[in-house]
Write a protein that holds these residues in place. Structure first.
Motif, PDB file in Angstrom:
ATOM      1  N   GLU A  55      23.123  56.437 -58.134  1.00 23.26           N
ATOM      2  CA  GLU A  55      21.854  56.210 -57.462  1.00 23.26           C
ATOM      3  C   GLU A  55      20.914  57.396 -57.596  1.00 23.26           C
ATOM      4  OE1 GLU A  55      20.058  55.131 -53.298  1.00 23.26           O
ATOM      5  OE2 GLU A  55      22.188  54.739 -53.374  1.00 23.26           O
ATOM      6  N   ARG A  56      21.532  58.536 -57.906  1.00 19.59           N
ATOM      7  CA  ARG A  56      20.741  59.751 -58.050  1.00 19.59           C
ATOM      8  C   ARG A  56      19.742  59.587 -59.187  1.00 19.59           C
ATOM      9  NH1 ARG A  56      21.928  65.501 -57.046  1.00 19.59           N
ATOM     10  NH2 ARG A  56      20.848  66.559 -58.692  1.00 19.59           N
TER      11      ARG A  56
ATOM     12  N   GLN B 207      17.683  64.291 -54.198  1.00 23.98           N
ATOM     13  CA  GLN B 207      17.606  63.043 -54.968  1.00 23.98           C
ATOM     14  C   GLN B 207      17.130  63.258 -56.386  1.00 23.98           C
ATOM     15  OE1 GLN B 207      15.746  59.599 -53.112  1.00 23.98           O
ATOM     16  NE2 GLN B 207      16.172  60.531 -51.145  1.00 23.98           N
ATOM     17  N   ALA B 208      16.115  64.074 -56.552  1.00 22.95           N
ATOM     18  CA  ALA B 208      15.522  64.267 -57.876  1.00 22.95           C
ATOM     19  C   ALA B 208      14.837  65.627 -57.905  1.00 22.95           C
ATOM     20  CB  ALA B 208      14.521  63.141 -58.168  1.00 22.95           C
TER      21      ALA B 208
ATOM     22  N   GLY C  99      10.111  57.802 -61.213  1.00 21.84           N
ATOM     23  CA  GLY C  99      10.681  58.910 -60.442  1.00 21.84           C
ATOM     24  C   GLY C  99      10.399  58.872 -58.963  1.00 21.84           C
TER      25      GLY C  99
ATOM     26  N   GLU D 201      27.325  56.883 -50.969  1.00 23.66           N
ATOM     27  CA  GLU D 201      26.491  56.008 -51.773  1.00 23.66           C
ATOM     28  C   GLU D 201      27.193  55.699 -53.085  1.00 23.66           C
ATOM     29  OE1 GLU D 201      24.003  58.781 -50.907  1.00 23.66           O
ATOM     30  OE2 GLU D 201      23.222  57.665 -49.200  1.00 23.66           O
TER      31      GLU D 201
ATOM     32  N   PHE E 107      11.391  58.655 -55.027  1.00 18.98           N
ATOM     33  CA  PHE E 107      12.579  59.078 -54.273  1.00 18.98           C
ATOM     34  C   PHE E 107      13.152  57.815 -53.631  1.00 18.98           C
ATOM     35  CE2 PHE E 107       9.695  62.796 -54.152  1.00 18.98           C
ATOM     36  CZ  PHE E 107      10.469  63.657 -54.907  1.00 18.98           C
ATOM     37  N   SER E 108      14.167  57.236 -54.276  1.00 22.36           N
ATOM     38  CA  SER E 108      14.561  55.875 -53.919  1.00 22.36           C
ATOM     39  C   SER E 108      15.166  55.758 -52.521  1.00 22.36           C
ATOM     40  CB  SER E 108      15.519  55.319 -54.971  1.00 22.36           C
ATOM     41  OG  SER E 108      16.606  56.199 -55.131  1.00 22.36           O
ATOM     42  N   ARG E 109      15.773  56.849 -52.024  1.00 22.54           N
ATOM     43  CA  ARG E 109      16.381  56.766 -50.700  1.00 22.54           C
ATOM     44  C   ARG E 109      15.430  57.219 -49.599  1.00 22.54           C
ATOM     45  NH1 ARG E 109      21.348  60.267 -51.675  1.00 22.54           N
ATOM     46  NH2 ARG E 109      20.610  60.447 -53.805  1.00 22.54           N
TER      47      ARG E 109
END
Ligand SMILES: Nc1ncnc2c1ncn2[C@@H]1O[C@H](COP(=O)(O)OP(=O)(O)O)[C@@H](O)[C@H]1O
Ligand SMILES: [Mg+2]
Lengths: 244, 308
Positions: free
Chosen positions: B306-307, B181-182, A96, B302, A98-100
């Motif tokens: 990717e989310r 994003q999450a 988990g 994007e 935050f990839s960006r």
């Protein structure tokens, strides 16, 4: 602190904890304790309910029954963003990150609840000392890291909240053997530095090696609870989880 | 007169307003994956409230026009912030976990409700923007630019820069990005996701209020129905840039304004006089269809999935 001393102080107490998804009962009346200073593992097959249990401890899924207490305070039905303020941090299954966001920003997110800027900066340095790879990649987007690096990042991020209890959900999942070794070494170190840990793992062998105590979960229920050494020599455990 | 340069200037001014409104669509989409179709109406309410204040002051107080307009904006902004907050609390939050069609239909319902409410309060007629702002113009390389155009363009760019700084440089902005994003992981970090969502609506609505006043000042009028077309164009701009992406909304807004403006300037020549500049609105929808067919993720969007 040594183990006998630590055992006096109960940190986390889950009683008759239940989690259900619609009609599916994923966790059934589980009693679980973690005492201050301990490293406790929770092992079990895929679908046993381990992740659901951890999620309910952190308020990510509501408990359908039972109670959770942490350092005497009731956490039952509290939302995630309050539970972390009580001192519990989760390294979620699948990491988990935050990839960006950059590696550094991910770590800063870990310290979201804190305001002590100087101490945050020094904790950031400690994470970078513990994981030099993260320091090299501090300005890189987290999504560009390898699986192992992302796991380090997720662990580092959790430590940035200065938790009293660290919950780890399958930190070795999908990693190469060398990286698995490295992650387990790190877990042992963090534990020795005084952070209490509840570790969920598929890799029962390594988990029982580093832990003081362990729980075995099957179809939502805790079926065994004992000293890690005793579990590791239990014939049933050896057959079902240690591949013998 | 240089038609190209003139239409480029007009397009950038209009486009900067589209960009401001598009930011509201894209911020909400980024966090909730919801198209807040009522956002155009928030812009309209902003214009109407400001015009009511301006109308009440003009002729009664001896203040410069700019100050009177600023006072209108100062009332419209908090009204719209409250409106945006309320829309999310009342109309969208109860549907947070419902199938996605439900909040979408609700958004259209809120939109119609606000239009009708505005019609009851302000009537069906156009509300005039009193001529209290400077109408001075400047010549630049054969094109004309007015004080109002310069003001709109500069203020829009400042607001965009401010929003980017907020989102990229502050702790709140970091929490907003993490939530987008999450959300569940952001909550684990201690972020109150509901507060972040409320704030997103509040910020977007404040910007919409300012954009609404700009449009009213630019065209010299406001109307209970103005939010519909403006909202649709801003939505198109957000999709063009890549919905969910802040830079995309700004780029999309400016581009759409320029495309529309150049299109309107040349459509007479292209069709041999068959179609006139009143066909300007066609371009936005032409762009929308093209983007949806050729590149649904938009210019800066994007890749889906990717989310976290
Ligand atoms: N979000 C969900 N919705 C419905 N069922 C779920 C959900 N998450 C997990 N389950 C079910 O709950 C049970 C326990 O899953 P989980 O807690 O992920 O187990 P583990 O982590 O031990 O593999 C499984 O049967 C799984 O299919
Ligand atoms: Mg699991």
């Amino acid at each position: 602190m040594d183990l006998s001393e630590a055992l006096l102080a109960s940190l986390l107490e889950a009683r008759k904890l239940c989690v259900a998804y619609g009609g599916v009962k994923a966790v059934k009346r589980v009693d679980l304790d973690v005492n201050a200073g301990e490293l406790v593992c929770l092992i079990g097959a895929n679908g046993a309910g381990k992740t659901s249990l951890l999620k309910s401890l952190c308020g990510m899924v509501p408990a359908s029954g039972g109670t959770v207490h942490f350092r005497g305070a009731s956490l039952t039905h509290k939302p995630s963003h309050e539970i972390v303020r009580h001192g519990i941090a989760l390294v979620p299954e699948g990491r988990g990150v935050f990839s960006r966001m950059t590696v550094k920003e991910n770590l800063e997110m870990g310290a979201h609840i804190r305001h002590d800027r100087a101490a945050i900066a020094s904790d950031l340095d400690s994470v970078f000392t513990r994981f030099p790879r993260l320091k090299e990649r501090a300005a890189q987007k987290a999504g560009t890291l390898s699986g192992g690096e992302q796991q380090m990042l997720a662990i580092g991020r959790a430590l940035m909240s200065r938790p009293q209890l660290l919950l780890l959900d399958e930190p070795s999942m999908g990693l190469a053997p060398l990286m698995v070794q490295k992650i387990f070494e790190t877990i042992r170190e963090i534990s020795q530095q005084g952070v209490t840990i509840l570790l969920v793992e598929q890799n029962a062998k390594l988990a029982l090696e580093v832990s003081h105590r362990g729980y075995v979960m099957e179809s939502g229920e805790v079926t065994l609870a004992d000293e890690a050494r005793a579990l590791a020599s239990n014939p049933e455990v050896r057959r079902a989880y240690l591949g013998e | 007169m240089d038609i190209f340069l003139q239409q480029l200037i007009n397009g950038l001014v209009l486009g900067s307003v589209y960009a401001l409104v598009a930011l509201g669509y894209t911020m909400v989409y980024g966090i909730l994956e919801l198209i807040n179709f009522a956002h155009g109406e928030v812009t309209m309410i902003g214009a109407m409230v400001a015009l009511s204040v301006i109308g009440a002051l003009v002729g009664h107080v001896a203040l410069p026009g700019v100050v009177i307009v600023a006072m209108g904006v100062l009332v419209a902004v908090p009204v719209c912030m409250l409106l945006g907050f309320t829309i999310e609390r009342v109309a969208y939050r109860p549907l947070r976990h419902a199938p996605r069609l439900a909040p979408l239909i609700t958004a259209i319902g809120v939109s119609i409700l606000l239009q009708n409410l505005a019609m009851i309060i302000w009537g069906r007629e156009y509300v005039k923007f009193p001529p209290i702002l400077s109408s001075a113009t400047h010549q630049v390389a054969g094109a004309t630019i007015s004080d109002l155009q310069i003001f709109i363009l500069v203020l829009s760019l400042l607001i965009m820069a401010g929003l980017v700084a907020l989102v990229q440089k502050t702790k709140l902005g970091r929490a907003m990005r993490a939530t987008a994003q999450a959300p569940q992981v952001a909550a684990l970090m201690g972020v109150n996701v509901n507060s972040v969502i409320s704030l997103t609506f509040i910020i977007g609505s404040a910007i919409a209020a300012i954009a609404g006043v700009m449009v009213a000042a630019y065209y010299g009028l406001a109307h209970y129905y103005m939010g519909f077309m403006l909202g649709l164009k801003a939505f198109t701009a957000a999709v063009l840039g890549g919905i969910g992406n802040l830079a995309g909304a700004m780029l999309g807004g400016l581009l759409l304004g320029v495309i529309e403006s150049l299109g309107a300037g040349y459509i007479g020549d292209i069709t041999g006089g068959f179609m006139g500049s009143n066909y300007q609105d066609v371009f936005a929808f032409f762009v929308l269809i093209l983007v949806l067919v050729l590149r649904p993720s938009g210019l800066l969007g994007e890749q889906v999935g990717e989310r976290a």
